[in-house]
Motif scaffolding. Sequence first.
Motif, PDB file in Angstrom:
ATOM      1  N   SER A  39       1.042  -1.271  -0.012  1.00 47.83           N
ATOM      2  CA  SER A  39      -0.106  -0.025  -0.049  1.00 47.83           C
ATOM      3  C   SER A  39       0.996   1.232  -0.111  1.00 47.83           C
ATOM      4  O   SER A  39       0.487   2.209  -0.760  1.00 47.83           O
ATOM      5  CB  SER A  39      -1.089  -0.106   1.172  1.00 47.83           C
ATOM      6  OG  SER A  39      -1.783   1.145   1.360  1.00 47.83           O
ATOM      7  N   ASP A  40       2.032   1.157   0.774  1.00 47.86           N
ATOM      8  CA  ASP A  40       2.909   2.377   0.778  1.00 47.86           C
ATOM      9  C   ASP A  40       3.589   2.653  -0.375  1.00 47.86           C
ATOM     10  O   ASP A  40       3.764   3.827  -0.798  1.00 47.86           O
ATOM     11  CB  ASP A  40       3.845   2.418   1.989  1.00 47.86           C
ATOM     12  CG  ASP A  40       3.017   2.472   3.491  1.00 47.86           C
ATOM     13  OD1 ASP A  40       2.041   3.057   3.464  1.00 47.86           O
ATOM     14  OD2 ASP A  40       3.637   2.084   4.511  1.00 47.86           O
ATOM     15  N   LYS A  43       1.130   4.178  -2.802  1.00 45.29           N
ATOM     16  CA  LYS A  43       0.964   5.600  -2.655  1.00 45.29           C
ATOM     17  C   LYS A  43       2.063   6.526  -3.112  1.00 45.29           C
ATOM     18  O   LYS A  43       1.879   7.560  -3.518  1.00 45.29           O
ATOM     19  CB  LYS A  43       0.753   5.746  -1.096  1.00 45.29           C
ATOM     20  CG  LYS A  43       0.110   6.999  -0.545  1.00 45.29           C
ATOM     21  CD  LYS A  43       0.011   7.318   0.668  1.00 45.29           C
ATOM     22  CE  LYS A  43      -0.977   6.195   1.406  1.00 45.29           C
ATOM     23  NZ  LYS A  43      -1.377   6.403   2.918  1.00 45.29           N
TER      24      LYS A  43
END
Length: 213
Positions: A39-40, A43
């Motif tokens: 997820s990071d 992003k």
Amino acid sequence: MLIAGSIIDIWKREIHDYYWVGFGVTGLLLVFMSQDIYSDLLKMGFALIVAPFVILVWRIGLFGGADAFALIALAVIAPMATLSESPVSPFTTLSNAAILFVIPFIINISRNIIAQTRGENIFDGFDESKFKKIVASLMGYKAKNPKFCFAIEKKENGKKRLDLTIHHAENQEFCTTPNTWITPGIPYLLLITGGFIIQLFYGDIILSKFLGM
């Protein structure tokens, strides 16, 4: 990172690329300590959309390499970070900084109005249109002892002329000639820092107004 970089930029008007590389690499390494790496990384990848745009703006000369690398490092360290509920985008810090760029214009026009109310003939020796004088009053002022500024006047056939062309942020030399019309060489990193602080506590000024949030 931004505050320390701004201080260095004001003091030396130059920040080594290693400064931003160090922070960028640190931010990337910290991602792999996250509990949600995928997820990071996603992003961060989305935030790095800003990278080609700021590199292009740097090459054009609208701001320096330090400003471009600061925004790229910021996209790695804190991609679209905000403490508000307002919308943000990969360009939020940059767009907020662009809005803050109006502040130098206000300062310039205020200085020129004050100088004229004191009876100073700030355009003495210039034979220019009223429009060019208004633009010059927004862009800069007549400095007695310029420092970290770019000249916006030149001699043409022995006459003073206003030079309102865009100055390359890295290639143009600072003006040292006394009593010259100049535009301040404002470290854009200060505006980027301000833009990021606004992003943290308010969000995106333009998106908020556009979406009515």
